[in-house]
Write an enzyme that holds these catalytic residues in place. Structure first.
Site, PDB file in Angstrom:
ATOM      1  N   ASP A 197      11.761 -21.146  33.805  1.00  0.00           N
ATOM      2  CA  ASP A 197      10.614 -21.515  32.972  1.00  0.00           C
ATOM      3  C   ASP A 197      11.011 -21.833  31.536  1.00  0.00           C
ATOM      4  O   ASP A 197      11.974 -21.267  30.996  1.00  0.00           O
ATOM      5  CB  ASP A 197       9.584 -20.383  32.950  1.00  0.00           C
ATOM      6  CG  ASP A 197       8.884 -20.219  34.289  1.00  0.00           C
ATOM      7  OD1 ASP A 197       8.866 -21.171  35.085  1.00  0.00           O
ATOM      8  OD2 ASP A 197       8.347 -19.116  34.534  1.00  0.00           O
ATOM      9  N   ALA A 198      10.231 -22.695  30.887  1.00  0.00           N
ATOM     10  CA  ALA A 198      10.519 -23.097  29.506  1.00  0.00           C
ATOM     11  C   ALA A 198      10.537 -21.911  28.558  1.00  0.00           C
ATOM     12  O   ALA A 198      11.383 -21.833  27.661  1.00  0.00           O
ATOM     13  CB  ALA A 198       9.488 -24.124  29.045  1.00  0.00           C
ATOM     14  N   HIS A 244      11.774 -36.443  29.359  1.00  0.00           N
ATOM     15  CA  HIS A 244      10.998 -35.275  29.805  1.00  0.00           C
ATOM     16  C   HIS A 244       9.984 -35.664  30.870  1.00  0.00           C
ATOM     17  O   HIS A 244       9.688 -36.844  31.086  1.00  0.00           O
ATOM     18  CB  HIS A 244      10.300 -34.615  28.618  1.00  0.00           C
ATOM     19  CG  HIS A 244       9.137 -35.418  28.074  1.00  0.00           C
ATOM     20  ND1 HIS A 244       8.012 -34.827  27.551  1.00  0.00           N
ATOM     21  CD2 HIS A 244       8.926 -36.766  27.966  1.00  0.00           C
ATOM     22  CE1 HIS A 244       7.160 -35.764  27.148  1.00  0.00           C
ATOM     23  NE2 HIS A 244       7.686 -36.940  27.380  1.00  0.00           N
ATOM     24  N   HIS A 248       6.284 -26.361  26.477  1.00  0.00           N
ATOM     25  CA  HIS A 248       6.882 -27.599  26.971  1.00  0.00           C
ATOM     26  C   HIS A 248       8.358 -27.649  26.596  1.00  0.00           C
ATOM     27  O   HIS A 248       8.780 -27.080  25.582  1.00  0.00           O
ATOM     28  CB  HIS A 248       6.165 -28.813  26.373  1.00  0.00           C
ATOM     29  CG  HIS A 248       6.592 -30.113  26.984  1.00  0.00           C
ATOM     30  ND1 HIS A 248       6.386 -30.420  28.312  1.00  0.00           N
ATOM     31  CD2 HIS A 248       7.246 -31.192  26.453  1.00  0.00           C
ATOM     32  CE1 HIS A 248       6.868 -31.623  28.573  1.00  0.00           C
ATOM     33  NE2 HIS A 248       7.400 -32.115  27.470  1.00  0.00           N
ATOM     34  N   ASP A 308       8.083 -30.477  37.273  1.00  0.00           N
ATOM     35  CA  ASP A 308       7.379 -30.148  36.042  1.00  0.00           C
ATOM     36  C   ASP A 308       8.411 -30.157  34.915  1.00  0.00           C
ATOM     37  O   ASP A 308       9.598 -30.444  35.141  1.00  0.00           O
ATOM     38  CB  ASP A 308       6.599 -28.830  36.155  1.00  0.00           C
ATOM     39  CG  ASP A 308       7.459 -27.584  36.360  1.00  0.00           C
ATOM     40  OD1 ASP A 308       8.687 -27.656  36.168  1.00  0.00           O
ATOM     41  OD2 ASP A 308       6.891 -26.526  36.705  1.00  0.00           O
ATOM     42  N   CYS A 309       7.989 -29.867  33.686  1.00  0.00           N
ATOM     43  CA  CYS A 309       8.907 -30.056  32.553  1.00  0.00           C
ATOM     44  C   CYS A 309      10.140 -29.160  32.649  1.00  0.00           C
ATOM     45  O   CYS A 309      11.266 -29.619  32.490  1.00  0.00           O
ATOM     46  CB  CYS A 309       8.179 -29.864  31.221  1.00  0.00           C
ATOM     47  SG  CYS A 309       7.586 -28.179  30.880  1.00  0.00           S
ATOM     48  N   SER A 310       9.919 -27.874  32.946  1.00  0.00           N
ATOM     49  CA  SER A 310      11.058 -26.954  32.998  1.00  0.00           C
ATOM     50  C   SER A 310      11.844 -27.108  34.295  1.00  0.00           C
ATOM     51  O   SER A 310      13.057 -26.882  34.325  1.00  0.00           O
ATOM     52  CB  SER A 310      10.586 -25.508  32.821  1.00  0.00           C
ATOM     53  OG  SER A 310       9.610 -25.167  33.791  1.00  0.00           O
TER      54      SER A 310
END
Length: 306
Positions: free
Chosen positions: A230-231, A277, A265, A211-213
């Protein structure tokens, strides 16, 4: 007096669920011993992947051999805390539930002096205790027992195993002079570029899907830099960087309400006004131009950890 019970992930990728009731019938391949992450991902539609987030099913993942603290046991499930994945949710480490069969008791011995870390996108671990090898993710890290001409003998949850020397780096060995000429930010971008085209996975922390983070976390970890999981936590630590001072490897954060709301995000600045990303459940890791990108107006802050 003994400390808290510690366990190690005993499957290539252990998915960490929100509760024992979170998995769906279609998630069965991810719950097996050994887990079959490839089959699990191949069987999911985009709608199925979106539901992992929408129904709050997955928290994060652990790679083979990673250690966690046991917080609670409930039948065939164990609630773990993952110390290497820091979060405001729990001071001792990222929390979530893992099937007991995917965990092994951690050794009470002190931490190893040397580790073999997978630097290939995937690597095959040959085990002395079983015929079938285990396919490991990028950044899987295991204690070194000894090195041979063409392999590295490692300690695993299944006993001694061998990894191909060409697919790992032994922690503590100095990097090549050419690599040292680049700062860590450029190096982590270069690592991230290798995964362009890899499908997004909510909660993903492996080279089967990020995932993004998780992508930002893992590319930093490839340079021995530990950042929050986490982001929303990544966005409040590290060194703040102004837009005109961005360098490759800096993290770009995006928030709802055109940057005024909750962070949702994160991407990695790749230089030349581009961002690397892992976008969303409908997409894959990509390199995009920031100007005109759909989230451009939501950019709220940038941070540097290298």
């Amino acid at each position: 007096m003994s400390g808290p019970k510690r366990v190690r992930a005993a499957v290539s990728v252990a998915t960490v669920w929100t509760s024992p009731d979170s998995p769906r019938p279609l998630d069965e391949p991810a719950l097996r011993q050994p887990s079959d992450i490839t089959a699990w991902l191949a069987a999911m539609t985009v709608k199925d992947k979106l539901d992992l987030f929408g129904a709050n099913r997955i928290q994060t993942q652990m790679l083979y051999g990673a250690e966690a603290i046991v917080a609670e046991e409930n039948g065939e499930w164990v609630k773990v805390l993952i110390p290497d994945q820091s979060t405001r949710k729990e001071g001792a480490g990222y929390p979530g539930w893992v099937p007991k069969r995917q965990l092994a008791e951690a050794s009470a011995e002190a931490a190893a002096d040397r580790w073999a870390e997978v630097v290939a996108p995937r690597a095959l671990l040959s085990l002395r205790s079983q015929n079938a090898p285990i396919e490991l993710s990028f950044l899987t890290r295991l204690p070194v027992v000894e090195e041979t001409n063409d392999g590295v003998v490692v300690d695993t949850p299944h006993g001694a195993g061998v990894l191909p020397k060409a697919q790992v780096r032994v922690a503590g060995r100095p990097a090549s002079p050419a690599a040292e000429e680049e700062h860590a930010g450029k190096r982590l971008v270069r690592q991230g570029m290798r995964f362009i085209g890899l499908p997004y996975l909510w909660g993903g922390m492996s080279s089967y899907g990020y995932d993004c983070s998780g992508f930002a976390y893992s590319m930093h970890k490839s340079q021995d830099i530990l950042i929050p999981r986490d982001a929303s936590d990544q966005a409040v630590q590290g060194q703040m960087v102004e837009r005109d001072s961005l360098e490759p490897g800096d993290l770009l954060f995006f928030a709802y309400e055109e940057g005024r709301g909750r962070v949702h995000h994160v991407g990695i600045y790749a230089g030349d006004n581009r961002m690397l990303h892992s976008p969303d459940s409908e997409g894959c890791i990509e390199l995009v131009e920031l100007d005109g990108y759909k989230l451009a107006k939501e950019h709220c802050i940038s941070r540097r950890y290298w």
